[in-house]
Scaffold this active site. Structure first.
Site, PDB file in Angstrom:
ATOM      1  NE  ARG A  65      -2.482  -2.294   3.031  1.00 15.22           N
ATOM      2  CZ  ARG A  65      -2.617  -2.374   4.350  1.00 15.22           C
ATOM      3  NH1 ARG A  65      -3.177  -1.400   5.022  1.00 15.22           N
ATOM      4  NH2 ARG A  65      -2.207  -3.441   5.003  1.00 15.22           N
ATOM      5  CD  GLU A 102       1.555  -6.820  17.360  1.00 18.32           C
ATOM      6  OE1 GLU A 102       0.953  -6.725  16.284  1.00 18.32           O
ATOM      7  OE2 GLU A 102       1.016  -6.661  18.453  1.00 18.32           O
TER       8      GLU A 102
END
Ligand SMILES: O=P(O)(O)OC[C@H]1O[C@H](OP(=O)(O)OP(=O)(O)O)[C@H](O)[C@@H]1O
Ligand SMILES: Nc1ncnc2[nH]cnc12
Length: 179
Positions: A65, A102
């Site tokens: 993006r 994460e």
């Protein structure tokens, strides 16, 4: 600078919240509606352009993006665009950097020879969340000799530590959103 044609609330209205995507507990910010609307896209790119120092040589953007907003911004500023790609998409020679997410890890790559030493580069992405992606992109650009003069995002998700991860860097965002 072009005057704003929309309020923050109007521009934010083009971003769709999608709960539990791609995983349970994630509130996904879908910018597709903003991209497809010509006025919202123009407003977003103009607002990003206003965050860029005058004397940048290049815009760089994170796959995928970040390519959309980054390439539009580069065109708007009249400078070139350096793609930071996910692993395995670019032909050699490339420079890679693996970084922690994460959970797990990811690798980003830039084609060697695309960034002249000392080039002043603005790094752009659509979303700042934990900051891991942008931190890796900035570090890789610097390994190739660039000066990363700033990072700009369309949307900053608050409370995920992105600002902290990018501490010491010049970070600016068009819109803020809860995560
Ligand atoms: O701040 P972070 O926690 O690193 O997250 C932000 C990144 O996550 C999204 O990309 P994604 O990996 O989903 O890929 P896409 O652009 O190909 O959809 C977004 O476009 C950023 O690049
Ligand atoms: N919640 C989220 N929505 C859209 N893109 C993201 N990238 C990382 N977290 C995101």
């Amino acid at each position: 600078m072009t005057a704003r044609t929309m309020s923050d609330a109007e521009l934010s209205g083009f971003v769709r919240d999608v709960p539990d995507y791609p995983n349970d507990g994630i509130m996904f910010k879908d910018i597709t509606g903003l991209l497809v609307d010509p006025k919202a896209l123009s407003e977003a790119v103009e607002r990003l352009a206003a965050l860029v120092p005058d004397d940048v040589d290049l815009v760089s953007g994170m796959e995928a993006r970040g390519f959309i907003v980054g390439a539009a911004l580069a065109f708007r500023l009249g400078v070139g665009f350096v793609p930071v790609r996910k692993a395995g998409k670019l032909p050699p020679p490339t420079r890679s950097l693996t970084y922690g997410l994460e959970y797990g890890e990811a690798t980003v790559e830039i084609r060697e020879g695309t960034v002249p030493a000392g080039a002043r580069v603005m790094l752009v992405d659509d979303v700042l969340a934990t900051g891991g992606t942008a931190a890796a992109g900035a570090e890789l650009l610097e390994q190739l000799g660039a000066e990363v003069v700033g990072l700009a995002f369309l949307l900053e998700l608050e409370g995920l530590g992105g600002r902290e991860r990018l501490a010491g860097r010049s970070v600016s965002t068009v819109l803020l959103a809860g995560s």
